[in-house]
Design an enzyme around this catalytic site. Structure first.
Site, short mmCIF file in Angstrom:
data_model
loop_
_atom_site.label_atom_id
_atom_site.label_comp_id
_atom_site.label_asym_id
_atom_site.label_seq_id
_atom_site.Cartn_x
_atom_site.Cartn_y
_atom_site.Cartn_z
N ASP A 160 0.87 -1.17 0.00
CA ASP A 160 0.00 0.00 0.00
C ASP A 160 0.91 1.23 0.00
O ASP A 160 1.50 1.58 1.02
CB ASP A 160 -0.91 0.03 1.23
CG ASP A 160 -2.00 -1.03 1.20
OD1 ASP A 160 -1.73 -2.14 0.71
OD2 ASP A 160 -3.11 -0.75 1.70
N LYS A 218 -6.75 3.54 -3.53
CA LYS A 218 -7.20 3.52 -2.13
C LYS A 218 -7.49 4.95 -1.69
O LYS A 218 -6.76 5.88 -2.03
CB LYS A 218 -6.11 2.88 -1.28
CG LYS A 218 -6.37 2.82 0.22
CD LYS A 218 -5.22 2.09 0.91
CE LYS A 218 -5.30 2.20 2.41
NZ LYS A 218 -4.15 1.54 3.07
N LYS A 249 -9.94 0.30 -2.71
CA LYS A 249 -9.87 0.05 -1.27
C LYS A 249 -10.32 1.30 -0.53
O LYS A 249 -9.78 2.39 -0.73
CB LYS A 249 -8.45 -0.32 -0.85
CG LYS A 249 -8.31 -0.59 0.65
CD LYS A 249 -6.93 -1.10 1.02
CE LYS A 249 -6.75 -1.20 2.52
NZ LYS A 249 -5.40 -1.71 2.89
#
Length: 219
Positions: free
Chosen positions: A92, A154, A183
Site C-alpha cells: 500500500d 485507495k 480500497k
C-alpha cells in the site's frame, strides 16, 4: 452479507507508530480467527506478521512512503523490495500528493511505476489521500495509477484530515477499469459504513475495527 463474506473484504490494520510486538500478535490472531483478507502493518513489523501468518490464507500488506507520500521514487522502490523480502505480499503506497497537485503527471507515473516494478507482480495499492485532492486530481490519480500497473486505488491513509466517503469510492470506481480494485480506508468502524462502501464499489476495506464489523454483520 454474512460475517464470512465481509471478512474477506477486510485488511485488518494497525499502523500506529506506538504499536508494540504484542499489538501485532493480537492483530494477526484476530486476522486468523476471522479469516480476514490481509493484515496491514508498518515495514518494521512485516517479518513478525509473516512469521505469525505463515501457512495461512491471510496476506501480509505493508505501507510504503507512508503517510505523506513525499519520498523519492527510488526510495519507495527500495522500501517495497525490502518489505517483500521480509514476507509482505501486498504493498500500500502513498502517491506523491504534492507532485499530483503540481500537475507533474510524469513524476507521479514514475513514482507509482517504480514501486510496481520493484514489487515483481505483488499487488500494489495506491493511496490517493482523497481528502487533499479535487475531483479532477482524483480522476487523474486513478488514470496514472492504472497506467503504472497498480492493482488498487485507495482512498486514504487514515492519518489525513478525512477518511473514506461514499462519494470518493463511487468516483474512484467509475475511473478505474474492472481489473483494478478500490480500497476504502479511513474512519470505517462499523458494519453499516463498511457495507455501504462495498455497495458503492469498494472491493477492500482497510480498518482497525475488523472484529467489531464482523461481529455486528448479522445483527
Amino acid at each position: 452479507m454474512t460475517s464470512i463474506n465481509i471478512a474477506q473484504y477486510i485488511d485488518h490494520t494497525n499502523l500506529k507508530p506506538m504499536a508494540t510486538e504484542r499489538d501485532i500478535e493480537l492483530l494477526c490472531e484476530e486476522a486468523l480467527q476471522f479469516r480476514f483478507a490481509a493484515v496491514c502493518v508498518n515495514p518494521y513489523r512485516v517479518r513478525l506478521a509473516a512469521q505469525l501468518l505463515k501457512g495461512s490464507d491471510v496476506k501480509v500488506a505493508s505501507v510504503i512512503g507512508f503517510p505523506l507520500g513525499a519520498t523519492l521514487p527510488e526510495v519507495k522502490a527500495l522500501e517495497a523490495k525490502s518489505v517483500l523480502e521480509k514476507g509482505a505480499e501486498e504493498i500500500d503506497m502513498v502517491i506523491n500528493i504534492g507532485a499530483l497537485k503540481d500537475g507533474d503527471d510524469d513524476l507521479v507515473l514514475k513514482d507509482v511505476k517504480a514501486v510496481v516494478d520493484a514489487s515483481s507482480g505483488a499487488i500494489v495499492k495506491v493511496i490517493l489521500e482523497c481528502c487533499y485532492l479535487t475531483d479532477e486530481e482524483k480522476v487523474r490519480a486513478c488514470r496514472l495509477s492504472t497506467e503504472a500497473g497498480a492493482k488498487f486505488v485507495k482512498t486514504s491513509t487514515g492519518f489525513g484530515s478525512g477518511g473514506a466517503t461514499l462519494e470518493d469510492v463511487k468516483l474512484l470506481r467509475s475511473n478505474v477499469p474492472s481489473s483494478v480494485g478500490v480500497k476504502a480506508a479511513g474512519g470505517i468502524r462499523d458494519f453499516e459504513t463498511a457495507y455501504a462502501l462495498i455497495q458503492a464499489g469498494a472491493t477492500r476495506i482497510g480498518t482497525s475495527s475488523g472484529p467489531k464489523i464482523v461481529k455486528t454483520s448479522n445483527s
